[in-house]
Motif scaffolding. Structure first.
Motif, PDB file in Angstrom:
ATOM      1  N   ASP A  56      -7.448 -13.956 -26.050  1.00  0.00           N
ATOM      2  CA  ASP A  56      -6.740 -15.191 -26.387  1.00  0.00           C
ATOM      3  C   ASP A  56      -5.454 -15.371 -25.599  1.00  0.00           C
ATOM      4  N   THR A  57      -5.012 -14.314 -24.901  1.00  0.00           N
ATOM      5  CA  THR A  57      -3.815 -14.409 -24.065  1.00  0.00           C
ATOM      6  C   THR A  57      -4.058 -13.687 -22.751  1.00  0.00           C
ATOM      7  N   ALA A  58      -3.356 -14.110 -21.725  1.00  0.00           N
ATOM      8  CA  ALA A  58      -3.462 -13.444 -20.430  1.00  0.00           C
ATOM      9  C   ALA A  58      -2.899 -12.027 -20.504  1.00  0.00           C
ATOM     10  N   ALA A  59      -1.828 -11.860 -21.274  1.00  0.00           N
ATOM     11  CA  ALA A  59      -1.213 -10.540 -21.417  1.00  0.00           C
ATOM     12  C   ALA A  59      -2.199  -9.526 -21.978  1.00  0.00           C
ATOM     13  N   GLU A  60      -2.964  -9.938 -22.969  1.00  0.00           N
ATOM     14  CA  GLU A  60      -3.952  -9.036 -23.551  1.00  0.00           C
ATOM     15  C   GLU A  60      -5.076  -8.745 -22.565  1.00  0.00           C
ATOM     16  N   ALA A  61      -5.477  -9.756 -21.793  1.00  0.00           N
ATOM     17  CA  ALA A  61      -6.609  -9.597 -20.880  1.00  0.00           C
ATOM     18  C   ALA A  61      -6.336  -8.586 -19.781  1.00  0.00           C
ATOM     19  N   VAL A  62      -5.099  -8.493 -19.303  1.00  0.00           N
ATOM     20  CA  VAL A  62      -4.817  -7.617 -18.157  1.00  0.00           C
ATOM     21  C   VAL A  62      -4.564  -6.174 -18.559  1.00  0.00           C
ATOM     22  N   GLN A  63      -4.414  -5.900 -19.827  1.00  0.00           N
ATOM     23  CA  GLN A  63      -4.094  -4.537 -20.257  1.00  0.00           C
ATOM     24  C   GLN A  63      -5.218  -3.575 -19.863  1.00  0.00           C
ATOM     25  N   GLY A  64      -4.861  -2.550 -19.121  1.00  0.00           N
ATOM     26  CA  GLY A  64      -5.821  -1.539 -18.704  1.00  0.00           C
ATOM     27  C   GLY A  64      -6.699  -1.945 -17.540  1.00  0.00           C
ATOM     28  N   ALA A  65      -6.483  -3.128 -16.987  1.00  0.00           N
ATOM     29  CA  ALA A  65      -7.335  -3.601 -15.890  1.00  0.00           C
ATOM     30  C   ALA A  65      -6.934  -2.942 -14.573  1.00  0.00           C
ATOM     31  N   ASP A  66      -7.944  -2.578 -13.795  1.00  0.00           N
ATOM     32  CA  ASP A  66      -7.705  -2.009 -12.460  1.00  0.00           C
ATOM     33  C   ASP A  66      -7.538  -3.103 -11.416  1.00  0.00           C
ATOM     34  N   LEU A  67      -8.178  -4.244 -11.664  1.00  0.00           N
ATOM     35  CA  LEU A  67      -8.047  -5.403 -10.786  1.00  0.00           C
ATOM     36  C   LEU A  67      -7.807  -6.639 -11.642  1.00  0.00           C
ATOM     37  N   VAL A  68      -6.790  -7.407 -11.278  1.00  0.00           N
ATOM     38  CA  VAL A  68      -6.486  -8.666 -11.963  1.00  0.00           C
ATOM     39  C   VAL A  68      -6.614  -9.793 -10.947  1.00  0.00           C
ATOM     40  N   VAL A  69      -7.421 -10.790 -11.276  1.00  0.00           N
ATOM     41  CA  VAL A  69      -7.645 -11.923 -10.385  1.00  0.00           C
ATOM     42  C   VAL A  69      -7.023 -13.166 -11.002  1.00  0.00           C
ATOM     43  N   LEU A  70      -6.057 -13.742 -10.316  1.00  0.00           N
ATOM     44  CA  LEU A  70      -5.418 -14.969 -10.774  1.00  0.00           C
ATOM     45  C   LEU A  70      -6.192 -16.154 -10.217  1.00  0.00           C
ATOM     46  N   ALA A  71      -6.940 -16.831 -11.082  1.00  0.00           N
ATOM     47  CA  ALA A  71      -7.793 -17.950 -10.670  1.00  0.00           C
ATOM     48  C   ALA A  71      -7.386 -19.217 -11.403  1.00  0.00           C
ATOM     49  N   VAL A  72      -6.082 -19.456 -11.438  1.00  0.00           N
ATOM     50  CA  VAL A  72      -5.528 -20.652 -12.080  1.00  0.00           C
ATOM     51  C   VAL A  72      -4.947 -21.550 -10.998  1.00  0.00           C
ATOM     52  N   PRO A  73      -4.671 -22.834 -11.307  1.00  0.00           N
ATOM     53  CA  PRO A  73      -4.036 -23.706 -10.310  1.00  0.00           C
ATOM     54  C   PRO A  73      -2.731 -23.112  -9.797  1.00  0.00           C
ATOM     55  N   VAL A  74      -2.416 -23.416  -8.544  1.00  0.00           N
ATOM     56  CA  VAL A  74      -1.227 -22.846  -7.917  1.00  0.00           C
ATOM     57  C   VAL A  74       0.027 -23.124  -8.743  1.00  0.00           C
ATOM     58  N   GLY A  75       0.114 -24.298  -9.342  1.00  0.00           N
ATOM     59  CA  GLY A  75       1.286 -24.652 -10.127  1.00  0.00           C
ATOM     60  C   GLY A  75       1.475 -23.821 -11.376  1.00  0.00           C
ATOM     61  N   ALA A  76       0.411 -23.128 -11.808  1.00  0.00           N
ATOM     62  CA  ALA A  76       0.490 -22.299 -13.019  1.00  0.00           C
ATOM     63  C   ALA A  76       0.684 -20.824 -12.704  1.00  0.00           C
ATOM     64  N   MET A  77       0.709 -20.462 -11.431  1.00  0.00           N
ATOM     65  CA  MET A  77       0.745 -19.044 -11.041  1.00  0.00           C
ATOM     66  C   MET A  77       1.992 -18.318 -11.552  1.00  0.00           C
TER      67      MET A  77
END
Length: 311
Positions: A56-77
């Motif tokens: 439900d949050t980006a913070a939770e999704a990246v926890q423990g991840a070896d690779l994080v892919v930012l696939a959001v609009p440039v303005g939201a980066m």
């Protein structure tokens, strides 16, 4: 099948992220695929179609991840980078799929912890479709994926990311940030702006009804409408963040257009024939490079759900 990253977090779950997930699943390249999107509906679709787990949050999704892919609009980066930074695993790699690189580097790099590698990237692949249902595993086959590694990038981290992209079928190349933005202004950004403009011109031509535009769209106008169907939020951000390069190329385009206008006005058929002959060779070069086919529909028959040509 070889797992390259034990856990991959996809932030933003549209065409590119969805296609990455499908490709990684097909090749057994990731142990777990975790996703996050702002929309609850998108999260539900992604959970059903290609994510092992959705947060439900980006913070939770990246926890423990070896690779994080930012696939959001440039303005939201930048907002996403600020949110996830405290939760990134030491040794993790963060990359992105933005069509502009200088603006992404400025927005993201200052917030990435020293123990995390940020390797900007951009897949030169896509369709006019968007959203979590639009992805397919073969989107990146024989398409270029440009990486713009920053000074001090760990060679091992870069090589590992390259191996993933190549395993998904992409041809990987590296270039500096400024060169990337100028090249993309030529091959992608300005052509999209021209397509949007031509569709806008047709919209303002009151002599041509909507019915007639649809009726005769088997001509070149159909290609403009296909390109102009791309995600408006993404392209708004592209033009606002790569404006210097786009304005440079638009100036060059205008100069070329003036030359052609004069040739048409003066009836200079020799100039027009020579110009069209020279530019037609570009299309042949694209086909010879394996970046398109000579099929008459120019890929319009692709089924986004299957990644294959339809009828």
């Amino acid at each position: 099948m070889t797992v390259i990253y034990d856990r991959v977090a996809l932030i933003g779950l549209g065409l590119i992220a969805g296609s990455m997930a499908h490709a990684m699943r097909a090749g057994g390249l990731a142990g777990e695929i975790v996703g996050y999107a702002r929309s609850a509906e998108t999260r539900t679709v992604a959970r059903d179609l290609f994510c092992d787990r959705v947060c439900d949050t980006a913070a939770e999704a990246v926890q423990g991840a070896d690779l994080v892919v930012l696939a959001v609009p440039v303005g939201a980066m930048e907002a996403i980078a600020i949110e996830i930074a405290p939760h990134l695993k030491p040794g993790a790699v963060v990359t992105d799929v933005g069509s502009v690189k200088q603006a992404v580097v400025e927005a993201v790099a200052p917030h990435i912890p020293a123990a995390v590698q940020f390797i900007p990237g951009h897949p030169l692949a896509g369709t006019e479709y968007s959203g979590p249902r639009s992805g397919f595993a073969t989107l990146f086959q024989n398409r270029w994926w440009l990486l713009t590694p920053l000074e001090g990038t760990d060679p091992a981290a870069l090589a590992r990311l390259r191996s993933l992209l190549e395993a998904m079928g992409a041809n990987v190349d590296e270039m500096d940030v400024a060169r990337h933005d100028l090249v993309l202004a030529v091959v992608s950004h300005t052509p999209h702006l021209i397509a949007y403009t031509m569709v806008g011109v047709a919209d303002h031509m009151r002599r041509v009804s909507e019915q007639e535009v649809v009726k005769y769209s088997a001509s070149g106008f159909r290609d403009f409408t296909r390109i102009a169907a791309s995600d408006p939020t993404m392209w708004r951000d592209v033009f606002l963040t790569n404006k210097d390069a786009v304005l440079d190329i638009l100036g060059r385009f205008t100069e070329e257009l003036f030359v052609l206008q004069r040739a048409i006005r003066m009836g200079d058929g020799d100039h027009l024939h020579a110009y069209f002959t020279r530019t037609r060779a570009i299309r042949r070069g694209i086909i010879e490079a394996g970046q398109d086919t000579a099929a008459p529909d120019f890929g319009r028959g692709v089924d986004p759900a299957k990644g294959t040509a339809g009828e």
